[in-house]
Scaffold this motif. Structure first.
Motif, PDB file in Angstrom:
ATOM      1  N   PRO A 264     108.253 -23.985 -19.710  1.00  0.00           N
ATOM      2  CA  PRO A 264     109.008 -23.932 -20.976  1.00  0.00           C
ATOM      3  C   PRO A 264     108.168 -23.527 -22.174  1.00  0.00           C
ATOM      4  O   PRO A 264     108.714 -23.068 -23.187  1.00  0.00           O
ATOM      5  CB  PRO A 264     109.532 -25.371 -21.130  1.00  0.00           C
ATOM      6  CG  PRO A 264     109.591 -25.899 -19.731  1.00  0.00           C
ATOM      7  CD  PRO A 264     108.424 -25.279 -19.034  1.00  0.00           C
ATOM      8  N   SER A 265     106.865 -23.660 -22.101  1.00  0.00           N
ATOM      9  CA  SER A 265     106.009 -23.259 -23.220  1.00  0.00           C
ATOM     10  C   SER A 265     105.983 -21.752 -23.401  1.00  0.00           C
ATOM     11  O   SER A 265     105.503 -21.270 -24.436  1.00  0.00           O
ATOM     12  CB  SER A 265     104.578 -23.762 -22.994  1.00  0.00           C
ATOM     13  OG  SER A 265     104.557 -25.164 -22.827  1.00  0.00           O
ATOM     14  N   LEU A 266     106.486 -20.998 -22.415  1.00  0.00           N
ATOM     15  CA  LEU A 266     106.490 -19.540 -22.528  1.00  0.00           C
ATOM     16  C   LEU A 266     107.698 -19.011 -23.285  1.00  0.00           C
ATOM     17  O   LEU A 266     107.777 -17.812 -23.549  1.00  0.00           O
ATOM     18  CB  LEU A 266     106.462 -18.913 -21.130  1.00  0.00           C
ATOM     19  CG  LEU A 266     105.291 -19.328 -20.227  1.00  0.00           C
ATOM     20  CD1 LEU A 266     105.395 -18.625 -18.899  1.00  0.00           C
ATOM     21  CD2 LEU A 266     103.969 -19.031 -20.893  1.00  0.00           C
ATOM     22  N   TRP A 422     104.023 -12.865 -10.764  1.00  0.00           N
ATOM     23  CA  TRP A 422     102.955 -12.429 -11.674  1.00  0.00           C
ATOM     24  C   TRP A 422     101.584 -12.621 -11.038  1.00  0.00           C
ATOM     25  O   TRP A 422     100.691 -11.805 -11.208  1.00  0.00           O
ATOM     26  CB  TRP A 422     103.012 -13.212 -12.989  1.00  0.00           C
ATOM     27  CG  TRP A 422     104.316 -13.094 -13.703  1.00  0.00           C
ATOM     28  CD1 TRP A 422     105.268 -12.134 -13.560  1.00  0.00           C
ATOM     29  CD2 TRP A 422     104.831 -14.004 -14.687  1.00  0.00           C
ATOM     30  NE1 TRP A 422     106.337 -12.371 -14.379  1.00  0.00           N
ATOM     31  CE2 TRP A 422     106.095 -13.515 -15.091  1.00  0.00           C
ATOM     32  CE3 TRP A 422     104.350 -15.176 -15.270  1.00  0.00           C
ATOM     33  CZ2 TRP A 422     106.876 -14.157 -16.040  1.00  0.00           C
ATOM     34  CZ3 TRP A 422     105.119 -15.814 -16.232  1.00  0.00           C
ATOM     35  CH2 TRP A 422     106.368 -15.318 -16.610  1.00  0.00           C
ATOM     36  N   PHE A 423     101.407 -13.732 -10.323  1.00  0.00           N
ATOM     37  CA  PHE A 423     100.116 -14.004  -9.703  1.00  0.00           C
ATOM     38  C   PHE A 423      99.835 -13.063  -8.532  1.00  0.00           C
ATOM     39  O   PHE A 423      98.680 -12.709  -8.282  1.00  0.00           O
ATOM     40  CB  PHE A 423     100.066 -15.453  -9.211  1.00  0.00           C
ATOM     41  CG  PHE A 423      99.769 -16.454 -10.293  1.00  0.00           C
ATOM     42  CD1 PHE A 423      98.491 -16.947 -10.479  1.00  0.00           C
ATOM     43  CD2 PHE A 423     100.771 -16.910 -11.128  1.00  0.00           C
ATOM     44  CE1 PHE A 423      98.222 -17.866 -11.474  1.00  0.00           C
ATOM     45  CE2 PHE A 423     100.521 -17.834 -12.120  1.00  0.00           C
ATOM     46  CZ  PHE A 423      99.233 -18.323 -12.301  1.00  0.00           C
ATOM     47  N   LEU A 424     100.884 -12.673  -7.789  1.00  0.00           N
ATOM     48  CA  LEU A 424     100.680 -11.927  -6.555  1.00  0.00           C
ATOM     49  C   LEU A 424     100.718 -10.420  -6.735  1.00  0.00           C
ATOM     50  O   LEU A 424     100.192  -9.692  -5.897  1.00  0.00           O
ATOM     51  CB  LEU A 424     101.745 -12.325  -5.520  1.00  0.00           C
ATOM     52  CG  LEU A 424     101.738 -13.787  -5.066  1.00  0.00           C
ATOM     53  CD1 LEU A 424     102.870 -14.034  -4.097  1.00  0.00           C
ATOM     54  CD2 LEU A 424     100.406 -14.150  -4.427  1.00  0.00           C
ATOM     55  N   ASP A 439      98.949 -14.563 -19.153  1.00  0.00           N
ATOM     56  CA  ASP A 439      97.756 -15.007 -19.892  1.00  0.00           C
ATOM     57  C   ASP A 439      98.017 -16.334 -20.587  1.00  0.00           C
ATOM     58  O   ASP A 439      97.152 -17.229 -20.588  1.00  0.00           O
ATOM     59  CB  ASP A 439      97.354 -13.942 -20.913  1.00  0.00           C
ATOM     60  CG  ASP A 439      96.902 -12.649 -20.257  1.00  0.00           C
ATOM     61  OD1 ASP A 439      96.513 -12.710 -19.071  1.00  0.00           O
ATOM     62  OD2 ASP A 439      96.957 -11.587 -20.910  1.00  0.00           O
ATOM     63  N   THR A 440      99.212 -16.484 -21.169  1.00  0.00           N
ATOM     64  CA  THR A 440      99.541 -17.746 -21.845  1.00  0.00           C
ATOM     65  C   THR A 440      99.602 -18.894 -20.849  1.00  0.00           C
ATOM     66  O   THR A 440      99.108 -19.998 -21.111  1.00  0.00           O
ATOM     67  CB  THR A 440     100.892 -17.610 -22.568  1.00  0.00           C
ATOM     68  OG1 THR A 440     100.832 -16.515 -23.488  1.00  0.00           O
ATOM     69  CG2 THR A 440     101.232 -18.882 -23.324  1.00  0.00           C
ATOM     70  N   LEU A 441     100.202 -18.648 -19.683  1.00  0.00           N
ATOM     71  CA  LEU A 441     100.338 -19.703 -18.685  1.00  0.00           C
ATOM     72  C   LEU A 441      98.976 -20.155 -18.165  1.00  0.00           C
ATOM     73  O   LEU A 441      98.730 -21.363 -18.016  1.00  0.00           O
ATOM     74  CB  LEU A 441     101.208 -19.186 -17.530  1.00  0.00           C
ATOM     75  CG  LEU A 441     101.545 -20.181 -16.415  1.00  0.00           C
ATOM     76  CD1 LEU A 441     102.308 -21.373 -16.973  1.00  0.00           C
ATOM     77  CD2 LEU A 441     102.351 -19.496 -15.317  1.00  0.00           C
TER      78      LEU A 441
END
Length: 543
Positions: A264-266, A422-424, A439-441
């Motif tokens: 949720p911070s994104l 995003w990671f893969l 980057d934010t996560l």
């Protein structure tokens, strides 16, 4: 001139019908849609099919009728007059025998050899019903059962030794009930054999009977690993890179599920708008998992406590699943969760997004222009791809009719599945917005930052075939607090030699997966007639 024409016709017949070159064509006629050729043989000597002695003594003659391949889109029927000879060998069991024309006839055959080959090719390529329809155009019309019998009667290619590079994978005869194993020659991408099940004993027995296999490409299944180790201990086992990457993706998804509270911070900060008059009714916030007391929540908490109690008593996952009448994957999911609230996040909360949220901007625009008829708005939305009902549109715009400002659709945080992508994915293929969110996560959580680094290192190791770096990568992962990635490493440890070979050698199970997809196509094409023997014939013999 007549002699020249006769020679030209004879040469044309030999060119178009080479299988008739050894017979004398006496007459060609047409009856309906069938062209009939009357021919005879001038054989004066023939060999006995049993003893091989040649005989010149004729016994009699008779007429055979052979179906041939279509000529000019018309069915071709050959009336062939052949001779029967006496066998002069008194020790032979045969008293008489019939002559056979090379390239044209076979014993008891009612079709010419070219026609039989065409029908066999159609049967292997298309099966029963579709093949029977095609035979009406390309050869003599036959039934679907005839084509199936032709397929079953074809001899299988002999196989004395196994291929140097063997691919192994399973396929379903009936999904969830019975499975078989398909064996592929990776070098030529051809089917070598089809086994009736997917057990280690069957694969080991096949490898014992077919020596010469040096490399075995397989997935991460333990049965194939055990069967290869027993049947061909000298062979190098190569774990498929796609399956390894998939297992890593599952570990990444479980890790992100543990840290989903950062998602949720994104959400970008919304611009606060002045409160209208009268103030709109605030939407009911969704309940947190800890506050839920519905039936699903109560059942989930009870099952979680029972599963963990049985685990503490030393029971295994299979035994717990049998006692509670649950699936093993369900028991594993309860066992992995530290508390039941982690499971309730994935169950229904009643706060599902509405299909009309995607058309919120268009509805606002049309409402501001004065269009307040829900039926008209629904027809316009259907042109834009909406598949819901007009009742849903009417309920959606109901607050606007009460002169209350419509509640804007609140932005939703990215899902765990989206963040896993995003990671893969290759960083070069991420959108700028996705790159910023990633980057934010990772800046919010040191564990996710470490996870990102490990995934990138593993991807570089896999792409550049640096399997020698696997041990160093495993040790680096074990130094970080990433429990789900530790589980992935534990699986790699159990199969480390095959994984190292998969990250080093150029071989993979790609050709095997392609043949598994082809097997599924053949099963669907056969309309429920995919018995193991018939499916095996089509897999082994089809081009």
């Amino acid at each position: 001139m007549a002699t020249i024409c006769g020679v030209l016709i004879s040469e044309m017949v030999r060119a178009l019908f080479p299988h008739l070159a050894r017979v004398c064509i006496d007459q060609v006629s047409r009856a309906g849609r069938t062209v009939r050729i009357r021919a005879s043989t001038g054989t004066v000597e023939a060999a006995c099919p049993d003893c091989g002695d040649r005989s010149r003594r004729r016994h009699s003659h008779y007429e055979r009728r052979l179906s041939d391949t279509a000529a000019g889109g018309q069915e071709l029927l050959i009336h062939l007059r052949v001779h029967r000879f006496f066998c002069r060998n008194t020790a032979c069991v045969r008293a008489t025998f019939a002559e056979q024309i090379p390239g044209l006839t076979v014993r008891y055959g009612r079709r010419s050899i070219p026609a039989g080959k065409v029908l066999a090719a159609i049967a292997l390529a298309l099966g029963g019903r579709a093949g029977a329809r095609l035979t009406q155009r390309l050869a003599a019309s036959v039934s679907r059962m005839t084509l199936i019998r032709l397929s079953r009667g074809l001899p299988e290619p002999p196989l004395l030794a196994g291929p140097r590079v063997l691919g192994v994978d399973d396929f379903a005869y009936r999904r969830g009930h019975s499975y078989g194993t398909i064996l592929i020659d990776i070098s030529t991408s051809t089917v070598v054999d089809v086994l009736p099940d997917r057990t280690a004993d069957t694969l080991a027995a096949w490898l014992h009977a077919h020596p010469g296999v040096e490399i075995v490409c397989r997935d991460r299944a333990s049965a194939y690993a055990e069967g290869t180790a027993r049947g061909a201990p000298q062979a190098i086992q190569v774990a498929d890179r796609w399956h390894i990457w998939r297992n890593l993706g599952e570990a990444v998804e479980r890790t992100l599920t543990r840290h989903r509270h950062h998602l949720p911070s994104l959400i970008p900060t919304l611009v606060t708008q002045p409160t209208p008059s009268p103030p709109p009714q605030a939407p009911t916030p969704p309940r947190s998992p800890a506050d839920r007391d519905d039936r699903i929540a109560v059942r989930t908490r009870e099952r979680h406590s029972v599963v963990h109690a049985l685990l503490k008593q030393g029971h295994g996952v299979r035994e717990i699943a049998r006692q509670l009448n649950l699936g093993r994957n369900t028991v594993r999911r309860f066992a992995r969760a530290d508390n039941p609230e982690d499971l309730l996040v994935h169950t229904g909360t009643g706060q599902r997004p509405k299909a009309l949220d995607a058309y919120d901007g268009y509805l606002r625009k049309r409402w501001a222009e004065g269009c307040t008829n829900a039926e008209v708005l629904c027809r316009e939305l259907r042109n834009l791809g909406y598949r819901g009902s007009s009742t849903a549109v009417r309920q959606y715009v109901r607050p606007w009719r009460a002169r209350l400002p419509p509640t804007p659709a609140s932005p939703r945080p990215p899902t765990v599945r989206q963040a896993t992508g995003w990671f893969l994915r290759n960083p070069a293929r991420l959108e700028p917005g996705e790159q910023r969110q990633l980057d934010t996560l990772t800046a919010l959580s040191p564990q996710l930052a470490a996870l990102r680094g490990h995934v990138r290192q593993f991807a570089e190791m896999m792409m550049n075939r640096r399997g020698r770096d696997l041990e160093a990568w495993i040790n680096a992962v074990l130094r970080d607090d990433l429990p789900d990635l530790h589980s992935f490493v534990t699986g790699l440890r159990r199969d480390q030699d095959a994984v190292t070979a998969g990250l080093t050698l150029p071989y993979s199970s790609g050709p095997v997966e392609g043949h598994v997809n082809r097997t599924k196509m053949l099963k669907r094409q056969m309309y429920g007639r995919a018995n193991p023997d018939l499916l095996r014939k089509r897999l082994l013999l089809a081009d």
